[in-house]
Enzyme design. Structure first.
Site, PDB file in Angstrom:
ATOM      1  N   HIS A   1      13.588  81.151  -5.432  1.00 37.01           N
ATOM      2  CA  HIS A   1      14.622  80.869  -6.426  1.00 37.01           C
ATOM      3  C   HIS A   1      14.665  79.387  -6.784  1.00 37.01           C
ATOM      4  O   HIS A   1      15.158  79.021  -7.839  1.00 37.01           O
ATOM      5  CB  HIS A   1      16.001  81.369  -5.961  1.00 37.01           C
ATOM      6  CG  HIS A   1      16.692  80.486  -4.965  1.00 37.01           C
ATOM      7  ND1 HIS A   1      16.636  80.714  -3.611  1.00 37.01           N
ATOM      8  CD2 HIS A   1      17.440  79.364  -5.116  1.00 37.01           C
ATOM      9  CE1 HIS A   1      17.334  79.784  -2.982  1.00 37.01           C
ATOM     10  NE2 HIS A   1      17.835  78.949  -3.867  1.00 37.01           N
TER      11      HIS A   1
ATOM     12  N   ASP B   1      12.163  85.823  -1.099  1.00 40.51           N
ATOM     13  CA  ASP B   1      12.618  84.510  -1.579  1.00 40.51           C
ATOM     14  C   ASP B   1      11.737  83.373  -1.071  1.00 40.51           C
ATOM     15  O   ASP B   1      12.222  82.337  -0.646  1.00 40.51           O
ATOM     16  CB  ASP B   1      14.095  84.251  -1.195  1.00 40.51           C
ATOM     17  CG  ASP B   1      14.686  83.094  -1.990  1.00 40.51           C
ATOM     18  OD1 ASP B   1      15.644  82.466  -1.490  1.00 40.51           O
ATOM     19  OD2 ASP B   1      14.174  82.787  -3.086  1.00 40.51           O
TER      20      ASP B   1
ATOM     21  N   GLY C   1      20.891  72.388  -2.166  1.00 37.25           N
ATOM     22  CA  GLY C   1      19.918  71.307  -2.086  1.00 37.25           C
ATOM     23  C   GLY C   1      18.923  71.416  -0.960  1.00 37.25           C
ATOM     24  O   GLY C   1      17.743  71.110  -1.135  1.00 37.25           O
ATOM     25  N   ASN C   2      19.369  71.861   0.205  1.00 37.58           N
ATOM     26  CA  ASN C   2      18.394  71.962   1.297  1.00 37.58           C
ATOM     27  C   ASN C   2      17.840  73.374   1.440  1.00 37.58           C
ATOM     28  O   ASN C   2      17.112  73.667   2.382  1.00 37.58           O
ATOM     29  CB  ASN C   2      18.943  71.426   2.632  1.00 37.58           C
ATOM     30  CG  ASN C   2      20.135  72.185   3.144  1.00 37.58           C
ATOM     31  OD1 ASN C   2      20.524  73.208   2.589  1.00 37.58           O
ATOM     32  ND2 ASN C   2      20.715  71.699   4.227  1.00 37.58           N
ATOM     33  N   SER C   3      18.154  74.224   0.446  1.00 38.68           N
ATOM     34  CA  SER C   3      17.573  75.562   0.446  1.00 38.68           C
ATOM     35  C   SER C   3      16.071  75.446   0.203  1.00 38.68           C
ATOM     36  O   SER C   3      15.627  74.635  -0.606  1.00 38.68           O
ATOM     37  CB  SER C   3      18.219  76.389  -0.665  1.00 38.68           C
ATOM     38  OG  SER C   3      17.837  77.722  -0.558  1.00 38.68           O
TER      39      SER C   3
END
Lengths: 372, 628
Positions: A131, A161, A233-235
């Protein structure tokens, strides 16, 4: 005369008490230490450095004072691990394609998307969430020291994902992968990423693994649950154990399905499975059972159960509505995620075996899976 | 904004110092052989070596000489430790005979099999070293042939070494400069950027339509501030011989000098970004090159044309992997970041705010996926929530794609006073074992004739299954239940809602069909002492309606009314926002108190999807709320 002989004999016997080597082993946290230990007078003497270092402590020797110092500082250990692992963590940015910038969605997304990625091969192959890179163009990878490189999308799998992108840079430091069994509830883990903005590249958060093999309704595979702070943001970034090894890839996509304080990461064995599929097939070809099923209400609530999956519709003649599937390829299944995990771990082409009950009778059939 | 970022990023792209390997490092590497061969093809030459072998669980070892001949790297051998050090631009590998641990630059990695000394030949793992040096390793199952390939030039239209004409340029955009002595390494499909480089410099020439919102002076200020952290040695505003204003920046850091020159002509922006390694002795020569740049194509007979625009004003896009080609008007661009079977092309309207797009998706044909079934299911999916007042739909019917191809198509046209119009045409056809889906989403200012231009030019040939394999369309499952917890309540939504953001009290979701946004928020344990719950709710709702509708661009289109959901009372109202000149947005807001908590659920959608169907969907969402 007698006394002298006795003393002599005794001293001789004492001299025979030579140290006995290596008929015994010393292990620290299950791993045998690297040097030999010594047993003298029924006491085991261990080499200081080997034991201390295997416990994560640091040993130093000062010749002038003849002093050995042992330093164990969990904070320093964490700091050093993050410093080393950060070399393999990058920020990923890009701008949304115009067709995906619907007026409404715009207000919830900056025109620059960003997430985190982790280097998995020294020649520039980077792993992140699907994503993060799915609807953007001009993908750019940014290192902690500010260096930027354009990246091209390699492979993507929205179901898990995960996606890979590649930059043209050699000699990078790839992250080391932990083993599947290293994921244990209670161990400390750290997430590294660029949480809210690019000025926080390689900032870290720490927590523990709260649960493993967690299945979330609507998602295909199991997750590792932790209390580490994960957000947009840290995904796509790494979840690391204290040795700096990858135990999971963080994904904010599944956060809404849980409660506050619960973060979900894609476990390292799912990551390895997807990467192997990317390498051989350029995508994930996911085997699924040739039927639509419903879970028991216990399974839907997340309560452990022995109930199986009830068939709603089937695309093969051997299965009909009402059959209850209890095993796939020999693995017991109670949830749809169990099914996907069973096939992920056991499928290697050809047919799959389904064990089900119909009218209190047990059947096992061999059918072709539906490949998605 | 987008353009500045790509400009700056290109300029600072090469931040590592260039190592001087120059002549010895081949730009293209190719190794081809079968295990057991003693004559291998290396970079086009046949070389005789000790035969490669397979060890362990399938690791191929080759004589070290194969690596050095192919890649041009340096090797050092330490007799005492039996250590091998291999040096290549940007990477150094240290290995040891019998040791599966290797050092790459400053970190260690583990090999699948250790290097081996076979009498006096050092045998090393082929895949690990090749991939670390940036090459791809392939194995043909059927024939047992192993191939290693590396091309340092990017894919697409590239030329190494240009022409013997004294000038090169682009006749479509209208620019030219002296012919460089080094290679052109990359050029975008629509010519908006052209890269040149050698081992000590990197030059990009950009050409793109002017952005009305960006003035010369504001751009000057932006570029100047992007030089922060560098020593700026030049920042001039100048005018060229044709009366075009341009700016010239020069700056440097410890390793490189970076020059940026930007021309503002009547139609286009031309920019040159030049990065030179400070150790170079040819800096003056490179600067002379960019000084030779002119905002005119000049004498056609003396200029080599880089442009791929044909005389009819179109460019031909060719996809070699999927064996098709089509022509697009010159202002259209492709997207470099798509997965190969889902291509995307776009065209910006003159004001740069609106776009038209064309997509080409290819999937494997099977019992469930044919042109007809895909057309019907996409039709159902895309028309389920349309606002019939502003859209016209033509159903799936047989469609002649061009003189040789027939398929199916449907279309959706949007026209309204408040929202910019679009026309969407979705076309499906089959060829050999694959289903092709080409769709046109055209802005209202785009000429419809482009559909015929593209389809008439479309050439499709058989796809090589061995290269491409099975391509499946992975639509997300919508037939599932997605529980969304907000406060102490759970909404059981269907799979067409995708979570976009969430925290403890607010969850935001997006509707896959329509792009509508659902916001669910909760205020827990509200204090209704002194009044009834119903009164509290009405007061709170009325107050929020009043404050929102005070804004001049907000109009209430459905006044407040109440409804019941699972025996709880809710209030609802609908607003129309015309804040955006080109896109009217509707917001249906609902509020109710359930077991002491105040829930606010709102659905925001564009005019195109403001329909009874979306209203029903919102009701389904609210009715799915269960609170313990």
């Amino acid at each position: 005369m007698k006394k002298k002989v006795a003393t002599l004999l005794l001293s001789a016997t004492l001299l025979l008490q030579i140290p006995v080597f290596a008929n015994h082993t010393v292990t620290v946290n299950g791993e045998p230490i690297s040097s030999d230990s010594v047993m003298i007078n029924d006491r085991i003497y261990v080499p200081l450095r080997a034991v201390s270092e295997s416990m994560g402590a640091q040993v130093s020797w000062d010749d002038s004072t003849q002093t050995a110092s042992i330093e164990f500082d969990e904070d320093m250990q964490t700091h050093k691990m993050i410093e080393q692992a950060s070399k393999s963590v990058v920020a990923i940015v890009g701008n949304y394609k115009p067709e995906y910038m619907s007026q409404q969605a715009l207000s919830y997304n900056e025109s620059y998307a960003h997430g985190t990625g982790v280097i998995i091969k020294n020649n520039g192959l980077i792993l992140t969430n699907a994503h993060v890179v799915e609807n953007i163009e001009n993908i750019t990878v940014i290192f902690g020291n500010g260096e930027c490189y354009p990246a091209t999308l390699q492979c993507m799998d929205k179901t898990s994902d995960l996606a890979t992108v590649k930059i043209n840079k050699l000699g990078l430091t790839p992250i080391k992968f932990a083993a599947k069994d290293d994921i244990k509830v209670g161990i400390s883990v750290v997430a590294i990423g660029a949480p809210l903005s690019l000025s926080m590249i390689n900032s870290a958060s720490k927590g523990i693994i709260s649960g493993k093999n967690v299945s979330l309704s609507g998602s295909a595979y199991y997750f590792t649950q932790s209390d580490v702070a994960i957000n947009g943001g840290n995904s796509g970034g790494p979840l690391l154990n204290m040795k700096g090894e990858l135990v999971g890839i963080n994904s904010v996509k599944f956060a809404g399905i849980g409660i506050e304080g619960m973060s979900f990461s894609i476990p390292v064995d799912t990551v390895t499975y997807v990467l192997n599929q990317f390498e051989t097939n350029k995508r994930v070809i996911m085997p699924t059972i040739p039927a639509t099923v419903t879970e028991s209400w216990e399974a839907r609530l997340g309560v452990p159960t022995t109930k199986g999956l009830t068939v709603k519709t089937s695309s093969v003649s051997q299965l009909t509505s009402g059959d209850v599937i209890i095993a796939v390829n020999g693995v017991e299944v109670h949830t749809i995620a169990d099914c996907n995990e069973a096939l992920k771990n056991t499928y290697s082409g050809g047919n799959i075996s389904l064990t089900f009950t119909r009218n209190a009778t047990l059947f096992t059939i061999d059918v072709a899976p539906v490949l998605k | 904004m987008k353009k500045i970022v790509s400009l700056i990023l290109t300029a600072i792209l090469l931040t590592t110092s260039f190592q001087v390997f120059a002549s010895e490092i081949p730009e293209t590497v190719e190794i081809s052989f079968k295990v057991g061969d003693s004559v291998l093809s290396i970079n086009g030459q046949l070389v005789e070596v000790k035969a490669p072998c397979v060890v362990g669980e399938g690791t191929t070892l080759v004589p070290l000489r194969v690596i050095t001949e192919a890649f041009g790297c340096k090797v050092d051998w330490d007799d005492a430790t039996q250590g091998i050090t291999i040096t290549y631009p940007d990477v150094t590998i240290k290995m040891q005979i019998g040791n599966i641990n290797v050092t790459v630059n400053d970190h260690t990695e583990t090999l699948l099999a250790a290097p081996v000394l076979d009498v006096d030949t050092t045998m090393v793992p082929l895949r690990f070293i090749s991939e670390t040096f940036g090459a791809d390793v392939g194995y043909d199952d059927a024939t047992g042939q192993i191939t290693v390939t590396k091309t340092t030039t990017a894919e697409g239209s590239t030329i190494t070494g240009i022409t013997d004409k004294s000038r090169i340029g682009d006749s479509y955009y209208g620019w030219s400069m002296d012919t460089p002595t080094f290679s052109m390494t990359d050029r975008d499909f629509d010519g908006s950027y052209t890269d040149f480089s050698n081992d000590e410099m990197f030059l990009t020439v950009f050409a793109y339509p002017l952005d009305a919102e960006v003035t010369f002076d504001s751009y000057f200020a932006d570029i100047k501030s992007s030089y922060e952290g560098y020593t700026l040695t030049r920042a001039d505003k100048l005018t060229d011989e044709f009366g075009n204003r341009y700016m010239y920046f020069s700056g440097k850091d410890k390793e490189h000098s970076i020059d940026i020159v930007s021309y503002f002509t009547k139609k286009y922006n031309f920019e040159l970004a030049l990065t030179i390694d400070l150790t170079s002795e040819k800096t003056a020569e490179y600067r002379t090159l960019i000084d030779s740049f002119k905002c005119t194509y000049g004498d056609a007979s003396a200029t080599y044309d880089l442009s791929n625009v044909a005389s009819d004003g179109t460019r031909t896009y060719t996809n070699k992997e999927y064996n098709y080609s089509l022509s697009l008007p010159a202002t259209w661009d492709d997207d470099n970041d798509c997965p190969g079977n889902e291509m995307y092309f776009s065209n910006a309207m003159p004001d740069n705010e609106f776009f038209s797009t064309i997509t080409m998706n290819i999937y494997s044909k099977n019992a469930e996926l044919t042109a007809e079934t895909l057309a019907k299911s996409d039709y159902a999916h895309n028309t389920a929530f349309l606002n019939t007042k502003v859209t016209t739909v033509s159903e799936v019917q047989e469609y002649a794609v061009n003189s040789t191809i027939n398929g199916y198509a449907y279309s959706i046209k949007t026209k309204s006073e408040l929202t910019r119009g679009t026309s969407f045409t979705d076309i499906f056809f089959e060829y050999s074992d694959y289903v092709y889906n080409i769709s046109f989403t055209l802005d209202e200012d785009e000429k419809e004739s482009i559909i015929k231009t593209v389809l008439d030019s479309l050439k499709v040939e058989k796809i090589d299954f061995d290269t491409v394999g099975i391509m499946l369309r992975n639509d997300p499952e919508t037939d599932i239940t997605v529980p969304v917890k907000v406060g102490s309540g759970t909404f059981n939504l269907n799979g067409s809602w995708e979570v976009v953001d969430s925290d403890a009290n607010v969850t935001i979701l997006m509707h896959r069909n329509t792009g509508s946004i659902l916001t669910i928020g909760v205020t827990q344990d509200i204090d209704t002492s002194g009044t009834t719950e119903a009164n509290y709710l009405k007061k709170a709702f009325d107050a929020s309606v009043e404050s929102i509708s005070a804004k001049r661009y907000i109009e209430i289109v459905e006044k407040t009314k109440s409804f019941t959901s699972n025996k709880f009372k809710f209030f609802t109202a609908t607003y129309l926002s015309t804040e955006s000149e080109n896109s009217a947005i509707y917001s249906i807001v609902c509020s109710g108190i359930v077991k002491g908590d105040l829930y606010a659920v709102s659905l925001t959608c564009g005019e195109k999807y403001y329909s009874n169907a979306i209203r029903e969907e919102l009701m389904t969402v609210i009715n799915s709320l269960s609170v313990k």
